[in-house]
Design an enzyme around this catalytic site. Structure first.
Site, PDB file in Angstrom:
ATOM      1  N   GLU A   1     -41.573-101.123 -58.437  1.00  0.00           N
ATOM      2  CA  GLU A   1     -40.275-100.464 -58.574  1.00  0.00           C
ATOM      3  C   GLU A   1     -40.030 -99.531 -57.398  1.00  0.00           C
ATOM      4  O   GLU A   1     -38.899 -99.403 -56.909  1.00  0.00           O
ATOM      5  CB  GLU A   1     -40.209 -99.700 -59.898  1.00  0.00           C
TER       6      GLU A   1
ATOM      7  N   ALA B   1     -38.553 -90.772 -69.197  1.00  0.00           N
ATOM      8  CA  ALA B   1     -37.316 -90.741 -68.421  1.00  0.00           C
ATOM      9  C   ALA B   1     -36.989 -92.171 -67.995  1.00  0.00           C
ATOM     10  O   ALA B   1     -37.886 -93.018 -67.916  1.00  0.00           O
ATOM     11  CB  ALA B   1     -37.477 -89.847 -67.187  1.00  0.00           C
TER      12      ALA B   1
ATOM     13  N   ASN C   1     -46.535-102.038 -61.965  1.00  0.00           N
ATOM     14  CA  ASN C   1     -45.112-102.043 -62.290  1.00  0.00           C
ATOM     15  C   ASN C   1     -44.382-100.939 -61.526  1.00  0.00           C
ATOM     16  O   ASN C   1     -43.344-101.177 -60.885  1.00  0.00           O
ATOM     17  CB  ASN C   1     -44.901-101.840 -63.795  1.00  0.00           C
TER      18      ASN C   1
ATOM     19  N   ASP D   1     -50.756-113.602 -70.366  1.00  0.00           N
ATOM     20  CA  ASP D   1     -51.092-112.576 -69.386  1.00  0.00           C
ATOM     21  C   ASP D   1     -52.607-112.403 -69.331  1.00  0.00           C
ATOM     22  O   ASP D   1     -53.368-113.164 -69.935  1.00  0.00           O
ATOM     23  CB  ASP D   1     -50.348-111.263 -69.661  1.00  0.00           C
TER      24      ASP D   1
ATOM     25  N   GLN E   1     -55.691 -99.073 -60.718  1.00  0.00           N
ATOM     26  CA  GLN E   1     -54.829 -98.167 -59.954  1.00  0.00           C
ATOM     27  C   GLN E   1     -55.514 -97.614 -58.709  1.00  0.00           C
ATOM     28  O   GLN E   1     -54.865 -97.347 -57.705  1.00  0.00           O
ATOM     29  CB  GLN E   1     -54.356 -97.022 -60.857  1.00  0.00           C
TER      30      GLN E   1
ATOM     31  N   HIS F   1     -47.343-104.207 -70.340  1.00  0.00           N
ATOM     32  CA  HIS F   1     -47.544-105.651 -70.304  1.00  0.00           C
ATOM     33  C   HIS F   1     -46.242-106.392 -70.615  1.00  0.00           C
ATOM     34  O   HIS F   1     -45.955-107.437 -70.025  1.00  0.00           O
ATOM     35  CB  HIS F   1     -48.615-106.064 -71.315  1.00  0.00           C
TER      36      HIS F   1
END
Length: 484
Positions: A374, A349, A370, A116, A391, A18
């Site tokens: 990307e 990572a 997110n 949000d 998702q 978030h």
């Protein structure tokens, strides 16, 4: 620091997933639209002052301040086994007094509050301080349309037809939501999550505007439905501002063995495998994934967390059992066999830096929005592996509508995806002819995303319109106050 620019406040729910898009929005408002921003962060286990400093160091900004609100104890309110979404909602509610106190104590109070998805309960505080109030949806327009329409769906349709009979949930003007892709919040009308989620959907439309992390060319149909009151039955009352993509800013990284390893690999030869900050797999699924990657004979980076003990994939901010100091949960001899082609990375990572690296050719992703953005903004094809929340909807959009990913025949949350199918999916996005169409499509979306967020682009103009609307409203309030 004396604030000389128009001032707005942003409220971020617990969790890095978030916080990151909220910070990116803050940076965009500061750098492109001449605002001063204060970000209020609700404390969470994965958010520390040190972590916030690291994020800010990656994109330092003199006109963006971050205030970490005091942590709250909800152990006496919710059961430890309560789902994470309910815990977030309760935490946000219990943090409202701290937010009110923080705003009250500011020498120069913000003129607008942007919350949000889980922060809609803070909008009455904006009213108390005569601030404009906006909601920022860090996900996509289809998810937004589903969220604000669901509270107005006949209970018989939502519960009996959609959940019990497993019929698609029709969202006027948008793609229907198949039962297998539906949100967990809809599955049990006796669960507090069900009523809490529907309440959030109602509250969103009471805002002065809704910001959504998408752009015009990505979701024209859903955005059209949100703007046409007739298509959503008149429930989408607030103006909608598509302002995306807001993807993580790549900042400087100290020496990192993952990036050093990538530097030695051929262009677009590596598949990156990660399930986000909250995703874990079962022991059986982890073994099948390891074998699938090995059988594909493709280079890979795999961010690994200890597995769950249950038989299916999918966990929301749950750390699996076991110790990262061992590899007992990987097949015998796996690390020795793949040491020339694969890299197994414990826990974390630098994803933003990895996805922009020229050696990356595909991304096996949990399809969090997110991570999705990307991947798209770096032109990276995907293997969709959804685990929780929206998702599953994202995976369907990516595979069937946008055609930038492939996916397993059945949901990974319903059955184990076996090694042969994993091998096939990896080879499909890395080697087979089919990859060319996917690659070309995602490159087109990358270009579209860059155009939208550049000066004069649709998302840039949308955020400019938002700031102009905000200024116009404030002028009206000032005139009204003077008349009184």
């Amino acid at each position: 620091m004396q604030i000389t620019k128009p001032h707005a406040a942003l409220l971020a729910s617990p969790g890095m997933g978030h916080l990151i898009p909220v910070l990116e929005l803050g940076n965009r408002l500061v750098n492109h639209h001449n605002l001063h921003i204060t970000v209020f962060v609700v404390a969470a286990s994965d958010i520390t002052t040190e972590k916030i400093s690291q994020l800010l160091d990656s994109s330092p900004n003199d006109h963006l301040d971050v205030m970490l609100l005091p942590s709250v104890d909800i152990s006496g309110i919710v059961d430890p086994d309560t789902n994470m979404v309910t815990k977030i909602v309760v935490t946000m509610h219990e943090s409202l007094p701290a937010l009110r106190s923080a705003i009250s104590g500011m020498k120069i109070r913000p003129t607008a509050l942007i919350v949000d998805l889980f922060g809609t309960g803070a909008m009455p505080i904006a009213d108390e301080f005569e601030m404009l109030k906006y909601v920022f949806i860090a996900s996509n327009a289809w998810f937004l349309a589903t969220t604000i329409y669901a509270p107005f769906v006949d209970k018989k349709v939502l519960d009996d037809e959609h959940v019990d009979q497993k019929k698609p949930l029709k969202i006027p003007g948008c793609s229907s939501v198949r039962f297998e892709d539906t949100l967990e919040a809809f599955l049990d009308s006796n669960d507090p999550l069900y009523h809490g989620y529907l309440s959030v959907g109602r509250e969103i439309s009471t805002a002065d505007g809704i910001l959504v992390n998408t752009w015009e060319d990505l979701e024209p149909k859903s955005l059209r439905a949100l703007r046409d009151g007739k298509l959503l039955g008149g429930v989408a009352k607030a103006p909608v501002y598509p302002i995306g993509p807001l993807a993580r800013t790549v900042g400087p990284v100290s020496e990192n063995r993952v990036l050093e390893w990538l530097d030695m690999q051929p262009s677009e030869s590596v598949i990156y495998v990660s399930f986000g900050s909250g995703g874990t797999l079962s022991s059986k699924q982890m073994i099948e994934l390891a074998w699938g990657l090995e059988l594909s004979q493709q280079r890979f980076i795999w961010v690994v967390r200890p597995p769950l003990e249950n038989d299916v994939s999918g966990s929301f901010f749950t750390v699996g059992n076991g110790s990262m100091g061992t590899v007992d949960y990987l097949p015998d001899g796996f690390l020795n066999r793949i040491h020339n082609v694969g890299l197994v990375v414990p826990m974390w990572a630098p994803q933003a830096q990895i996805l922009e690296h020229p050696s990356i050719g595909a991304f096996l992703s949990h399809c969090g929005w997110n991570s999705t953005l990307e991947s798209i903004t770096n032109g990276i094809p995907m293997i969709a592996w959804p685990l929780y929340a929206e998702q599953k909807m994202n995976a369907t959009m990516l595979t069937e509508e946008l055609k930038v990913s492939v996916r397993s025949k059945e949901l990974p949350t319903e059955r184990i995806v076996e090694r042969q199918e994993i091998e096939m999916m990896v080879r499909k996005v890395m080697l087979d002819n089919e990859r060319l169409g996917i690659k070309n499509k995602v490159k087109e979306l990358k270009t579209s995303a860059l155009k939208a967020s550049s000066k004069g682009g649709s998302s840039y103009n949308s955020l400019s319109q938002l700031t102009q609307d905000c200024e116009n409203r404030l002028q009206c309030l000032k005139v009204k106050a003077q008349g009184a």
